[in-house]
Scaffold this active site. Sequence first.
Site, PDB file in Angstrom:
ATOM      1  N   LEU A 107      -5.313  -2.210  -5.621  1.00 51.53           N
ATOM      2  CA  LEU A 107      -4.777  -1.099  -4.991  1.00 51.53           C
ATOM      3  C   LEU A 107      -4.123  -0.376  -6.294  1.00 51.53           C
ATOM      4  O   LEU A 107      -4.057   0.744  -6.446  1.00 51.53           O
ATOM      5  CB  LEU A 107      -3.549  -1.171  -4.060  1.00 51.53           C
ATOM      6  CG  LEU A 107      -4.204  -1.646  -2.626  1.00 51.53           C
ATOM      7  CD1 LEU A 107      -3.169  -1.739  -1.687  1.00 51.53           C
ATOM      8  CD2 LEU A 107      -5.097  -0.483  -1.984  1.00 51.53           C
ATOM      9  N   PHE A 142       2.088  -6.731 -15.661  1.00 49.82           N
ATOM     10  CA  PHE A 142       2.867  -7.687 -14.772  1.00 49.82           C
ATOM     11  C   PHE A 142       2.070  -8.296 -13.441  1.00 49.82           C
ATOM     12  O   PHE A 142       2.589  -9.020 -12.657  1.00 49.82           O
ATOM     13  CB  PHE A 142       4.185  -7.084 -14.330  1.00 49.82           C
ATOM     14  CG  PHE A 142       5.286  -7.145 -15.329  1.00 49.82           C
ATOM     15  CD1 PHE A 142       6.163  -7.835 -15.347  1.00 49.82           C
ATOM     16  CD2 PHE A 142       5.132  -5.985 -16.020  1.00 49.82           C
ATOM     17  CE1 PHE A 142       7.221  -7.710 -16.454  1.00 49.82           C
ATOM     18  CE2 PHE A 142       6.335  -5.717 -17.035  1.00 49.82           C
ATOM     19  CZ  PHE A 142       7.100  -6.717 -17.074  1.00 49.82           C
ATOM     20  N   GLY A 143       0.845  -7.895 -13.465  1.00 53.17           N
ATOM     21  CA  GLY A 143      -0.059  -8.370 -12.251  1.00 53.17           C
ATOM     22  C   GLY A 143      -0.656  -7.192 -11.583  1.00 53.17           C
ATOM     23  O   GLY A 143      -0.733  -6.137 -12.239  1.00 53.17           O
ATOM     24  N   LYS A 197       0.849  -8.888  -3.581  1.00 54.34           N
ATOM     25  CA  LYS A 197       1.194  -8.290  -4.927  1.00 54.34           C
ATOM     26  C   LYS A 197       1.246  -9.795  -5.711  1.00 54.34           C
ATOM     27  O   LYS A 197       1.717 -10.721  -5.306  1.00 54.34           O
ATOM     28  CB  LYS A 197       2.692  -7.696  -4.955  1.00 54.34           C
ATOM     29  CG  LYS A 197       2.902  -6.665  -4.200  1.00 54.34           C
ATOM     30  CD  LYS A 197       4.197  -6.016  -4.443  1.00 54.34           C
ATOM     31  CE  LYS A 197       4.197  -5.280  -5.834  1.00 54.34           C
ATOM     32  NZ  LYS A 197       5.750  -4.327  -6.001  1.00 54.34           N
ATOM     33  N   ASP A 212      15.703   2.307  -7.638  1.00 53.38           N
ATOM     34  CA  ASP A 212      14.452   3.126  -8.247  1.00 53.38           C
ATOM     35  C   ASP A 212      13.795   3.924  -7.214  1.00 53.38           C
ATOM     36  O   ASP A 212      12.504   3.959  -7.057  1.00 53.38           O
ATOM     37  CB  ASP A 212      13.449   2.201  -8.616  1.00 53.38           C
ATOM     38  CG  ASP A 212      12.359   2.658  -9.728  1.00 53.38           C
ATOM     39  OD1 ASP A 212      12.937   3.723 -10.131  1.00 53.38           O
ATOM     40  OD2 ASP A 212      11.349   2.003  -9.872  1.00 53.38           O
TER      41      ASP A 212
END
Length: 655
Positions: free
Chosen positions: A42, A48-49, A67, A165
């Site tokens: 996605l 970070f992955g 994730k 955020d």
Amino acid sequence: MLCCLNPDCPQPQNPEQIIHCQSCGALLIPLLRGHYRITQVLSDEGGFGRTYLAKDIDKLNERCVVKQLAPKVQGTWALKKAIESFQQEAQRLQELGKNSQIPTLLAYFEEDNYLYLVQEFIDGQTLLKDLRQQGIYHEAKIRQGLLDLLPVLKFIHERGVIHRDIKPQNIMRRQSDGKLVLIDFGASKQLSATVRTKPGTTIGTRGYSPLEQLQDGEAHPASDLFSLGATCFHLMSGVSPGTLWAENGYSWVTSWQLYLKCSISADLAKVFDKLLKKDINERYQSADEVLKDLEPRPPSPQPPRLKNRLLAGAGIVLLGFGGFCYINNFEILNLIAQNNFLMKTLNGHSNVVTSVAVSSIPPDSPLYKGGLGGIVASGSFDTTLKLWNLSTRKEIFTLEGNAGSVYSVATSPDGRTVASGNGDKTIKLWNLFTGQQIYTLYGHSSSVESVAISPDSKMLASGSFDGSIKLWDLPSGREIATLKEHSAAVKSVAFSPDGQILASGSEDNTIKLWNLKNKQLIRTLKGHSQPIRSVAISPIRSDLRSLGGRLGGILASSSADDTIKLWDLGTGQEIYTFKGHSFSVNSVAFTSDGKTLASGSSDHTIKLWDVATKREILTLRGHSKEVTSVAFSPDNNTLVSGCTDGTINLWRVVR
């Protein structure tokens, strides 16, 4: 397909039944942790992955989001912070996932030296993607978004969590119900007295995050509210706060209105002025404070003489379903006091009803039953157009061929065609008998905000956010002309009864009159202090000669300045200004004889006005949110209204 879980794999998609990735050679994992089948990437989290789409085979292949944390950072402290951020996102989702507008945490585990977080899949798209596809948001959509998100912020703040955020990328619109979902709690933090980060560490996004968060590492509920304000500014203007921040720092927050392509009402502007205060002490401190200021002002008390006017013989009286036309004055007043004139509420749309229109049923229609009733067409942000039988109050068709939100609908006077103006820049024409699509019209460069069909059912006019008006030949779908004089979005178009004049209302605060024979501008009407929301033209009436309209009727216009104006269509002179609504007036409609004008407003009410006497007849209260659109049935016996809560109300009008 099977997806490779090597975060560095350049082409991770692989066919089923193979053991090693065809791109990088890594061993493929058919089922992560024994029951998650990873099907596609996605997003890439930039060192970070990755985030993957997966199916949970233990839940009948229900979709979920996986994730992966695979940080490529140098140093023990940086790695520790990456793991901490990932862990706290899982913790926040576990704590807050009971709220339907926050994704639920399904699992959190380590496998093959990678950390994984599994969460609920939200079928929808981010507001950033929505903005790029649909164009900038207008006031009604912004208000609805605030009313949708503020309770979510209240929920997390009451549980001691600051998101830190909030931005368009971290808010998704769920396709099933149109609700906004707050995602990505990776930067979130549990609130003690003050949330602080390590000096020099930036948490949040420049432009969206307030000064105290970026400069001092502090975060409070008021910090999230600033970010929400900056997010809404981006959606209204199309301008990224990050770009403005890079150029001018925080100076943009004092001049944010200069970047808007269309103005907004004064009360909403005040809300954003306070959301975007640079000094946290001058800003809203809680979501409840914002919600309170978003509530419509209570309507002005009805003057005593209004009742006398009603008893003396007002133009219309509204009765509830199964009611009678009472003679006794006390019974009439009692009926009005109880608001017993709402016949039916139609439920079916999952998002804002943007527009309603009513058509007669021609004799050759299979729905024709002695000429009774009619067909109601309704458009919505849920991308559908619905047709309803006015007699049975049942849904006939749901038309789902629109790729974007439906901003406007219009039915042809001959009762055979319905047109929809859409957020994907198109107009679609549908057969009212069968619900089948006839044409898709292309030509506008932005969302189509308004459509209208001429009295002879042969011409269609469309107004767009791109500021242009297009004229189309309805039988063939051929474009006839493009009219360009407005400097902002065209919100409403209306034909005169003789089909010779077109009126257009715009976000540039003006109304323009066009000669349809030579396709030239006749004149520009100025008088409203805020954007025009709706225009309507009445039939010519001999008893209204003193009011104007000698050459084609009377024009009514409504505006975000809370007023309605009447204009002489022949001379362009202003006749009268109706004042009574306490918020933006979003829609106006005349009865077919021109005697009565209806207006729908963001103050949740509909008002009925006597055109000849220039007096308010009464106020209809029954909607829980902003009224977006009003339309009379051809026989004038029913008033139809659409609302931002997704409902349509049918009101009985007895003349």
